[in-house]
Design an enzyme around this catalytic site. Structure first.
Site, PDB file in Angstrom:
ATOM      1  CB  SER A  86      -3.329   2.714   2.286  1.00 14.38           C
ATOM      2  OG  SER A  86      -3.639   2.201   1.024  1.00 14.38           O
ATOM      3  CG  HIS A  98       4.112  -6.180  -1.203  1.00 11.91           C
ATOM      4  ND1 HIS A  98       4.259  -4.932  -1.753  1.00 11.91           N
ATOM      5  CD2 HIS A  98       2.831  -6.565  -1.481  1.00 11.91           C
ATOM      6  CE1 HIS A  98       3.121  -4.588  -2.356  1.00 11.91           C
ATOM      7  NE2 HIS A  98       2.247  -5.549  -2.204  1.00 11.91           N
ATOM      8  CE  LYS A 120      -3.498  -0.869  -0.529  1.00 12.90           C
ATOM      9  NZ  LYS A 120      -3.936  -1.468  -1.846  1.00 12.90           N
TER      10      LYS A 120
HETATM   11  P1  A3P Z   1      -5.016   4.925  -0.515  1.00  8.65           P
HETATM   12  O1  A3P Z   1      -5.615   3.685   0.062  1.00  8.65           O
HETATM   13  O2  A3P Z   1      -4.430   5.837   0.529  1.00  8.65           O
HETATM   14  O3  A3P Z   1      -5.934   5.649  -1.433  1.00  8.65           O
HETATM   15  P2  A3P Z   1      -0.527  -0.220  -3.649  1.00  8.65           P
HETATM   16  O4  A3P Z   1      -0.585  -0.044  -5.130  1.00  8.65           O
HETATM   17  O5  A3P Z   1       0.840  -0.335  -3.101  1.00  8.65           O
HETATM   18  O6  A3P Z   1      -1.473  -1.273  -3.213  1.00  8.65           O
HETATM   19  O7  A3P Z   1      -1.011   1.150  -3.010  1.00  8.65           O
HETATM   20  C1  A3P Z   1      -2.345   1.584  -3.119  1.00  8.65           C
HETATM   21  C2  A3P Z   1      -2.402   3.004  -2.604  1.00  8.65           C
HETATM   22  O8  A3P Z   1      -1.800   3.867  -3.596  1.00  8.65           O
HETATM   23  C3  A3P Z   1      -3.828   3.474  -2.434  1.00  8.65           C
HETATM   24  O9  A3P Z   1      -3.764   4.468  -1.411  1.00  8.65           O
HETATM   25  C4  A3P Z   1      -4.099   4.071  -3.804  1.00  8.65           C
HETATM   26  O10 A3P Z   1      -5.184   4.960  -3.840  1.00  8.65           O
HETATM   27  C5  A3P Z   1      -2.776   4.789  -4.037  1.00  8.65           C
HETATM   28  N1  A3P Z   1      -2.555   5.098  -5.455  1.00  8.65           N
HETATM   29  C6  A3P Z   1      -2.637   4.265  -6.504  1.00  8.65           C
HETATM   30  N2  A3P Z   1      -2.426   4.929  -7.655  1.00  8.65           N
HETATM   31  C7  A3P Z   1      -2.196   6.215  -7.320  1.00  8.65           C
HETATM   32  C8  A3P Z   1      -1.921   7.404  -8.071  1.00  8.65           C
HETATM   33  N3  A3P Z   1      -1.853   7.389  -9.386  1.00  8.65           N
HETATM   34  N4  A3P Z   1      -1.737   8.548  -7.384  1.00  8.65           N
HETATM   35  C9  A3P Z   1      -1.801   8.574  -6.040  1.00  8.65           C
HETATM   36  N5  A3P Z   1      -2.070   7.493  -5.271  1.00  8.65           N
HETATM   37  C10 A3P Z   1      -2.267   6.331  -5.912  1.00  8.65           C
END
Ligand code: A3P
Length: 304
Positions: free
Chosen positions: A147, A117, A56
Site C-alpha cells: 500500500s 504517523h 497506510k
Molecule cells: P490498500 O492500498 O491496500 O488498498 P491509510 O488510511 O493509512 O492511508 O491506509 C490506506 C489503506 O487502507 C489503503 O489500503 C486503503 O484501501 C485501506 N482502507 C481505507 N479504508 C478502508 C476500509 N474501509 N476498509 C478496508 N481498507 C480500507
C-alpha cells in the site's frame, strides 16, 4: 480552519518530491524535519484523542470509525468535512499559505481528534503529560508495504519510490518516510501497557468490524447499542468509504495526490501482497520480520 482557500492559492509548480532528513535517527520528509521544533513542542490538551499508525495501515478507516462512534453513528455529522479537516494531521507541513496540521489543530475547539504517523519516541511529550488516549492501528508488513509503494506513486510530496525492488530494499532498511515499520509497530506495542493506548490490527478489523468497533467505543467510554454498531459497519466498509468524497481524498487536487495513477481507496484487502512479492522476497521479509519482532509477543496475520 479549512485547507480549501490555501490550496487554491498554491502554485502546483511549487510542489516537489521531498528528500528524507533524519530526526533522532528517523527519516522524515524534509518539511517535517525543518519544522521539527514546532511539532515536538505541540501542546496537547487532556481530552485530545490521538490516532496513530504507520502510513497506510488503515488510518483513514479507523478515523471514520472513531468519528462515527463519537457522533452517535450519524453520517451527516461525519460529512461536515473531509477526513483531513475533521482530524488535523499534525505531521503535515505543506507550502504556505496552506495551514499546517498544527495550525489546524490549534484553531480547533476541544475535544479534538488528531492524526499522526510518528513512531513512539518522536511523539510530542505533551501527549504523555496530558495522558491523552491513543488509538493505534497496525497492519501486516507485506500489505502495509504494498500500500505504501502505491501511495508513493501518487503522493507528490513523498520521495520517488523507484521500482518495486528498490522500494522493498528501502522499506526493509527503514529508509522511508516515518522510518522502520518494525520499530514503529514494536515501539507502540511495548508502550501500550504504560499509557492509555488501544492497539488494533487491520486484519482484525477486516475479519470482524463490529467487534473492533465495540472495542473502540468501550475505550472511548461511549455506549453503543447494536443497531448503531451495524450502522457504523455499513458506513465504514471499503466500498462505502471509496464512494464517499468525505473519506476518499477526492477533495485534494491531483497535483498533491494523483488518483488517476492509483486510487487512494485502492484494494482494501488482506493478502494483496501475493500479487506483488516474489517467493524469495516474501521469504526474506518473513525472516527479517521474525528477527525484528522476536520476543515482542507481536504477531500478524498475512491472510484471513
Ligand atoms: P490498500 O492500498 O491496500 O488498498 P491509510 O488510511 O493509512 O492511508 O491506509 C490506506 C489503506 O487502507 C489503503 O489500503 C486503503 O484501501 C485501506 N482502507 C481505507 N479504508 C478502508 C476500509 N474501509 N476498509 C478496508 N481498507 C480500507
Amino acid at each position: 480552519m479549512e485547507l480549501g482557500a490555501g490550496l487554491e492559492a498554491l502554485d502546483p509548480k511549487s510542489i516537489k518530491r521531498s528528500l528524507l532528513v533524519e530526526v533522532k535517527g528517523v527519516p522524515l520528509v524534509s518539511s517535517m524535519a525543518e519544522e521539527w521544533g514546532s511539532l515536538w513542542g505541540f501542546k496537547a490538551r487532556p481530552d485530545d484523542l490521538l490516532i496513530c499508525t504507520y502510513p497506510k495501515a488503515g488510518t483513514t478507516w479507523i478515523q471514520e470509525i472513531v468519528d462515527m462512534v463519537q457522533h452517535g453513528g450519524d453520517p451527516q455529522k461525519c460529512a461536515r468535512g473531509p477526513t483531513h479537516e475533521r482530524m488535523p494531521f499534525i505531521d503535515v507541513f505543506l507550502p504556505k499559505p496552506i495551514p499546517s496540521g498544527i495550525d489546524q489543530a490549534e484553531a480547533m475547539p476541544s475535544p479534538r481528534m488528531l492524526k499522526t504517523h510518528l513512531p513512539i519516541q518522536l511523539i510530542p511529550p505533551s501527549f504523555w503529560e496530558q495522558n491523552c488516549k491513543v488509538i493505534y492501528v497496525a497492519r501486516n508488513v507485506k500489505d502495509n508495504m504494498v500500500s505504501y509503494f502505491h501511495f508513493h506513486r501518487i503522493g507528490s510530496l513523498l520521495p520517488e519510490p523507484g521500482n518495486w525492488d528498490q522500494f522493498l530494499e528501502n522499506f526493509i532498511a527503514g529508509k522511508v518516510a516515518w522510518g522502520s515499520w518494525f520499530d514503529h509497530v514494536r515501539g507502540w506495542w511495548e508502550a501500550k501497557d504504560q499509557h492509555p493506548i488501544l492497539y488494533l490490527f487491520y486484519e482484525d478489523m477486516k475479519e470482524d468490524p463490529a467487534r473492533e468497533i465495540r472495542k473502540v467505543a468501550q475505550f472511548l467510554g461511549v455506549p453503543l447499542p447494536d443497531p448503531l454498531v451495524s450502522q457504523i459497519v455499513q458506513h465504514t466498509t471499503f466500498e462505502s468509504m471509496k464512494a464517499n468524497p468525505m473519506t476518499n481524498y477526492s477533495t485534494l487536487p491531483s497535483f498533491l495526490l494523483d488518483q488517476s495513477v492509483s486510487p487512494f481507496m485502492r484494494k482494501g484487502t488482506v493478502g494483496d501482497w501475493k500479487d506483488h512479492f516474489t517467493v524469495a522476497q516474501s521469504e526474506h521479509l518473513d525472516e527479517v520480520c521474525a528477527q525484528e519482532l522476536a520476543g515482542s509477543g507481536l504477531s500478524f496475520r498475512m491472510q484471513l
